[in-house]
Design a protein around this motif. Structure first.
Motif, PDB file in Angstrom:
ATOM      1  N   GLY A 197      -5.025  10.058  -6.992  1.00 16.44           N
ATOM      2  CA  GLY A 197      -4.943  10.898  -5.797  1.00 16.44           C
ATOM      3  C   GLY A 197      -6.253  11.538  -5.409  1.00 16.44           C
ATOM      4  O   GLY A 197      -6.281  12.613  -4.813  1.00 16.44           O
TER       5      GLY A 197
ATOM      6  N   ARG B  63      -7.606   6.053  -6.070  1.00 17.40           N
ATOM      7  CA  ARG B  63      -6.367   6.043  -5.300  1.00 17.40           C
ATOM      8  C   ARG B  63      -5.184   6.451  -6.187  1.00 17.40           C
ATOM      9  O   ARG B  63      -4.335   7.253  -5.803  1.00 17.40           O
ATOM     10  CB  ARG B  63      -6.170   4.622  -4.743  1.00 17.40           C
ATOM     11  CG  ARG B  63      -4.908   4.394  -4.017  1.00 17.40           C
ATOM     12  CD  ARG B  63      -5.014   4.967  -2.630  1.00 17.40           C
ATOM     13  NE  ARG B  63      -3.801   4.725  -1.887  1.00 17.40           N
ATOM     14  CZ  ARG B  63      -3.678   4.971  -0.604  1.00 17.40           C
ATOM     15  NH1 ARG B  63      -4.691   5.469   0.078  1.00 17.40           N
ATOM     16  NH2 ARG B  63      -2.557   4.743   0.011  1.00 17.40           N
TER      17      ARG B  63
ATOM     18  N   ASN C 223     -10.267  -0.771  -2.938  1.00 17.46           N
ATOM     19  CA  ASN C 223      -9.014  -0.350  -3.548  1.00 17.46           C
ATOM     20  C   ASN C 223      -8.100  -1.557  -3.752  1.00 17.46           C
ATOM     21  O   ASN C 223      -7.581  -2.106  -2.795  1.00 17.46           O
ATOM     22  CB  ASN C 223      -8.329   0.698  -2.658  1.00 17.46           C
ATOM     23  CG  ASN C 223      -6.934   1.032  -3.169  1.00 17.46           C
ATOM     24  OD1 ASN C 223      -6.605   0.762  -4.328  1.00 17.46           O
ATOM     25  ND2 ASN C 223      -6.116   1.599  -2.307  1.00 17.46           N
TER      26      ASN C 223
ATOM     27  N   TRP D  52       0.841  -1.209   0.000  1.00 11.85           N
ATOM     28  CA  TRP D  52       0.000   0.000   0.000  1.00 11.85           C
ATOM     29  C   TRP D  52       0.864   1.242   0.000  1.00 11.85           C
ATOM     30  O   TRP D  52       0.587   2.196  -0.708  1.00 11.85           O
ATOM     31  CB  TRP D  52      -0.918  -0.005   1.228  1.00 11.85           C
ATOM     32  CG  TRP D  52      -2.067  -0.892   0.997  1.00 11.85           C
ATOM     33  CD1 TRP D  52      -2.024  -2.224   0.760  1.00 11.85           C
ATOM     34  CD2 TRP D  52      -3.426  -0.509   0.940  1.00 11.85           C
ATOM     35  NE1 TRP D  52      -3.277  -2.703   0.564  1.00 11.85           N
ATOM     36  CE2 TRP D  52      -4.170  -1.674   0.673  1.00 11.85           C
ATOM     37  CE3 TRP D  52      -4.102   0.692   1.092  1.00 11.85           C
ATOM     38  CZ2 TRP D  52      -5.545  -1.670   0.548  1.00 11.85           C
ATOM     39  CZ3 TRP D  52      -5.478   0.695   0.981  1.00 11.85           C
ATOM     40  CH2 TRP D  52      -6.191  -0.477   0.702  1.00 11.85           C
ATOM     41  N   ALA D  53       1.930   1.195   0.809  1.00 14.41           N
ATOM     42  CA  ALA D  53       2.806   2.369   0.871  1.00 14.41           C
ATOM     43  C   ALA D  53       3.434   2.612  -0.499  1.00 14.41           C
ATOM     44  O   ALA D  53       3.566   3.745  -0.937  1.00 14.41           O
ATOM     45  CB  ALA D  53       3.881   2.157   1.925  1.00 14.41           C
ATOM     46  N   GLN D  54       3.796   1.514  -1.193  1.00 11.66           N
ATOM     47  CA  GLN D  54       4.429   1.689  -2.506  1.00 11.66           C
ATOM     48  C   GLN D  54       3.504   2.359  -3.507  1.00 11.66           C
ATOM     49  O   GLN D  54       3.972   3.060  -4.395  1.00 11.66           O
ATOM     50  CB  GLN D  54       4.853   0.324  -3.060  1.00 11.66           C
ATOM     51  CG  GLN D  54       6.183  -0.134  -2.517  1.00 11.66           C
ATOM     52  CD  GLN D  54       6.478  -1.520  -3.045  1.00 11.66           C
ATOM     53  OE1 GLN D  54       5.959  -2.499  -2.550  1.00 11.66           O
ATOM     54  NE2 GLN D  54       7.287  -1.587  -4.066  1.00 11.66           N
ATOM     55  N   THR D  55       2.191   2.148  -3.378  1.00 12.51           N
ATOM     56  CA  THR D  55       1.281   2.779  -4.352  1.00 12.51           C
ATOM     57  C   THR D  55       1.272   4.292  -4.194  1.00 12.51           C
ATOM     58  O   THR D  55       0.905   5.015  -5.106  1.00 12.51           O
ATOM     59  CB  THR D  55      -0.172   2.245  -4.255  1.00 12.51           C
ATOM     60  OG1 THR D  55      -0.703   2.556  -2.983  1.00 12.51           O
ATOM     61  CG2 THR D  55      -0.250   0.765  -4.524  1.00 12.51           C
ATOM     62  N   GLU D  56       1.691   4.779  -3.017  1.00 14.82           N
ATOM     63  CA  GLU D  56       1.806   6.237  -2.812  1.00 14.82           C
ATOM     64  C   GLU D  56       2.744   6.871  -3.828  1.00 14.82           C
ATOM     65  O   GLU D  56       2.604   8.024  -4.189  1.00 14.82           O
ATOM     66  CB  GLU D  56       2.389   6.549  -1.424  1.00 14.82           C
ATOM     67  CG  GLU D  56       1.549   6.093  -0.253  1.00 14.82           C
ATOM     68  CD  GLU D  56       0.372   7.021  -0.031  1.00 14.82           C
ATOM     69  OE1 GLU D  56       0.387   8.113  -0.595  1.00 14.82           O
ATOM     70  OE2 GLU D  56      -0.563   6.604   0.674  1.00 14.82           O
ATOM     71  N   HIS D  57       3.732   6.093  -4.236  1.00 15.82           N
ATOM     72  CA  HIS D  57       4.783   6.671  -5.088  1.00 15.82           C
ATOM     73  C   HIS D  57       4.568   6.412  -6.563  1.00 15.82           C
ATOM     74  O   HIS D  57       5.410   6.739  -7.381  1.00 15.82           O
ATOM     75  CB  HIS D  57       6.155   6.128  -4.650  1.00 15.82           C
ATOM     76  CG  HIS D  57       6.429   6.386  -3.208  1.00 15.82           C
ATOM     77  ND1 HIS D  57       6.560   7.652  -2.701  1.00 15.82           N
ATOM     78  CD2 HIS D  57       6.508   5.549  -2.156  1.00 15.82           C
ATOM     79  CE1 HIS D  57       6.744   7.579  -1.395  1.00 15.82           C
ATOM     80  NE2 HIS D  57       6.706   6.313  -1.042  1.00 15.82           N
TER      81      HIS D  57
ATOM     82  N   LYS E 258       1.259   9.492 -11.711  1.00  6.59           N
ATOM     83  CA  LYS E 258      -0.124   9.616 -12.173  1.00  6.59           C
ATOM     84  C   LYS E 258      -0.112   9.478 -13.696  1.00  6.59           C
ATOM     85  O   LYS E 258       0.518  10.290 -14.374  1.00  6.59           O
ATOM     86  CB  LYS E 258      -0.628  10.995 -11.738  1.00  6.59           C
ATOM     87  CG  LYS E 258      -2.112  11.162 -11.729  1.00  6.59           C
ATOM     88  CD  LYS E 258      -2.446  12.468 -10.992  1.00  6.59           C
ATOM     89  CE  LYS E 258      -3.731  13.057 -11.511  1.00  6.59           C
ATOM     90  NZ  LYS E 258      -4.118  14.293 -10.847  1.00  6.59           N
TER      91      LYS E 258
ATOM     92  N   SER F  19      -9.367  11.504  -3.048  1.00  7.25           N
ATOM     93  CA  SER F  19      -9.747  10.831  -1.799  1.00  7.25           C
ATOM     94  C   SER F  19     -11.114  11.275  -1.290  1.00  7.25           C
ATOM     95  O   SER F  19     -11.577  10.821  -0.253  1.00  7.25           O
ATOM     96  CB  SER F  19      -8.689  11.101  -0.732  1.00  7.25           C
ATOM     97  OG  SER F  19      -8.481  12.487  -0.662  1.00  7.25           O
TER      98      SER F  19
END
Ligand code: NG6
Ligand code: CA
Length: 520
Positions: free
Chosen positions: A413, A410, A427, A19-24, A27, A415
């Motif tokens: 970006g 997600r 998600n 999940w943290a990796q999807t932050e990066h 887009k 939310s």
């Protein structure tokens, strides 16, 4: 720590890492959903069948992440499309099923609920719906007036641009609608549509009323109805479901539908090349009536049905080429390829599609297909292609098309999803991007008779005869041949409870649709 606790803790760490990796994730500048129609799990060379060569899909499969347990939300069209675009299970709504060609819009419009395209607009994307729609048009008591601006239409749902077929190739009206207006309509020849079987327009050629000689003279060899639904107005040598008169200058030519839709997609991509785009491209192939352009005839070893599969693959190639030419670099372009429901061979026409399928099982290794609750009904080809971000490979994660809306939210970006929107969507971005092998643990599967089955990991609970339940272990029995319910009564009981609980969640069932759906 006990072994099971250690396992759970490990799983938790893995998941939170993914999940943290999807932050990066970057887009994408282009997000494309390429939606085939009635294409089965095993219908293309990308999933094993070598008899219908699909070079473009094969490239996608070689460079992308190929899912083996991805599902449409239903084994028929309208509910699947509804679920994909709203993130809500269509079976929660009363009257949801295969819509007639003059149905009112069933999707929520902006202000009612947030849909996937409306969310993409808010995230800064220019959005388009191109191809088969089959979600109704207009609202109110009257069916749409095809001779005026039709509203609400895809625009009110969240698509900036649209070039659509109202319903299916076998349903009238047989015209394209661009941004709410019928393309090439002559005002002096207005379109009228009626779905009452016994209705007749003056001078309307109706297959049901013709002699054998008349049918032979006016039908294409593959345009002949096999049932009492498809034997109404004859248009372009093919008899249809429903009655239509007028609109002669606007009628599509079935053998050119794929090319017209491809052109519309190319136009949209070119004209918006400087913006982020979201394209919902819905091929007409491989739905009936199957009428491939002559250049695709005989290009498969599966007869007419295989030939339209090759035609569909060409559309994929055209869309990809247009993206590249418009400057959308591979690493900026997320393309998801899938289908709306499982395969069917005979679906209303005596079109020469081989009944025995020429030794080809379009759902292999699964059983069933379109209209059914078997895995073949909803287990779809599903490929995520996003070079340099999503690594090539295979994923066995259990995912559903209903999950696309929250997953894409997600990714871009977004939310701010209102409470009443996308309620059944989960998600699944880590799984979609290959960062996690973990998909859903459970998924309801729906068919056109509004029955529900339940997947729970590799188990499948299925309604049987007379209110009974069957249980299959797909890990050893993918074709659902051996009912193990008698051996596993506890599991069956708990899965029935779980299915009932899912039905009650997120607004429950039997909810009214925003518009009335009628057949007249
Ligand atoms: C069915 C049609 C079938 C097809 C299907 C819709 C009959 C007997 N059968 O009602 O030919 O048009 O609707 O397919 O009329 S779908 O892929 O859009 O769900
Ligand atoms: Ca379909």
């Amino acid at each position: 720590m006990q072994a099971s606790l250690r396992f759970l803790f490990g799983l938790f760490l893995l998941c939170s890492c993914a999940w943290a990796q999807t932050e990066h994730l970057p887009k994408p500048r282009a997000i494309v959903i390429f939606y085939a129609d009635d294409l089965g799990y095993n219908d293309t060379s990308a999933y094993g069948c070598s008899k219908a060569p699909c070079p473009h899909l094969e490239t996608l499969a070689q460079q992308g992440l190929v899912f083996t347990d991805a599902h449409s939300s239903s084994s028929v069209c309208t509910p699947s499309r509804y679920s994909l675009l709203t993130g809500t299970y269509a079976w929660r709504y009363r009257g949801m099923g295969i819509l007639p060609g003059n149905a009112r819009l069933v999707l929520p419009v902006k202000g009612e609920q947030l849909t996937l395209p409306a969310m993409m607009q808010l995230a800064g994307y220019r959005t388009a719906a191109i191809g088969k729609w089959h979600l109704g048009l207009g609202r109110g008591e009257e069916p749409p007036d095809w001779n005026r601006l039709i509203s609400p239409s895809p625009r009110e749902v969240g698509f900036d641009e649209s070039f659509i077929m109202a319903a299916t190739g076998d349903r009238v009206p047989c015209v394209f609608i661009q941004n709410g207006r019928v393309v090439n309509l002559d005002a002096a020849d207005p379109i009228l549509v009626n779905y009452e079987p016994s209705f007749r327009f003056p001078n309307e050629p109706v297959a049901a009323d013709m002699t054998e000689e008349q049918l032979a003279a006016c039908l294409k060899p593959w345009g002949r109805s096999a049932d009492k639904q498809h034997d109404k107005t004859v248009i372009n040598g093919i008899s249809r479901i429903g009655h239509m008169s007028g609109g002669k200058s606007a009628l599509w030519k079935d053998e050119e539908i794929a090319d017209r839709l491809n052109e519309a997609a190319v136009r949209f991509i070119r004209e918006n090349a400087d913006c982020p785009i979201f394209l919902y491209f819905c091929a007409n192939d491989i739905h009936v009536p199957r009428d491939p352009h002559p250049r695709w005839r005989g290009k498969s070893q599966l007869g007419i049905r295989g030939d339209v599969t090759v035609q569909m693959d060409n559309s994929l190639g055209v869309v990809r080429r247009a993206l590249a030419e418009a400057g959308y670099k591979p690493e900026e372009t997320l393309l998801i390829f899938t289908s709306d429901n499982g395969p069917v061979i005979a679906d209303g026409y005596l079109d020469g599609a081989p009944r025995d399928c020429a030794g080809h099982n379009p759902a292999a290794p699964y059983s069933g297909g379109k209209y059914t609750l078997r895995e073949g009904g909803t287990r779809m080809p599903f490929i995520v292609h996003w070079p340099s971000v999503v690594h090539p490979g295979k994923s066995a994660a259990l995912i559903s098309q209903v999950d696309l809306s929250r997953s894409l939210a997600r990714l871009v970006g977004f939310s701010d999803i209102p409470q009443d929107s996308m309620r059944d969507s989960q998600n699944m971005l880590p799984a979609l991007c290959g960062l996690s092998k973990q998909g859903r643990s459970e998924l309801p599967e729906h068919n056109h008779a509004v029955n529900l089955a339940l997947r729970f990991n590799h188990y499948k609970l299925m309604p049987g005869a007379g209110g009974s339940w069957q249980l299959f272990d797909l890990s050893t029995d993918p074709a659902e041949q051996h009912d193990i319910a008698p051996e596993q009564p506890e599991l069956v009981r708990s899965l029935i409870q779980r299915l009932n609980a899912i039905k009650q969640q997120n607004g429950g069932v039997n909810r009214p649709l925003p518009a009335t759906v009628t057949d007249t």
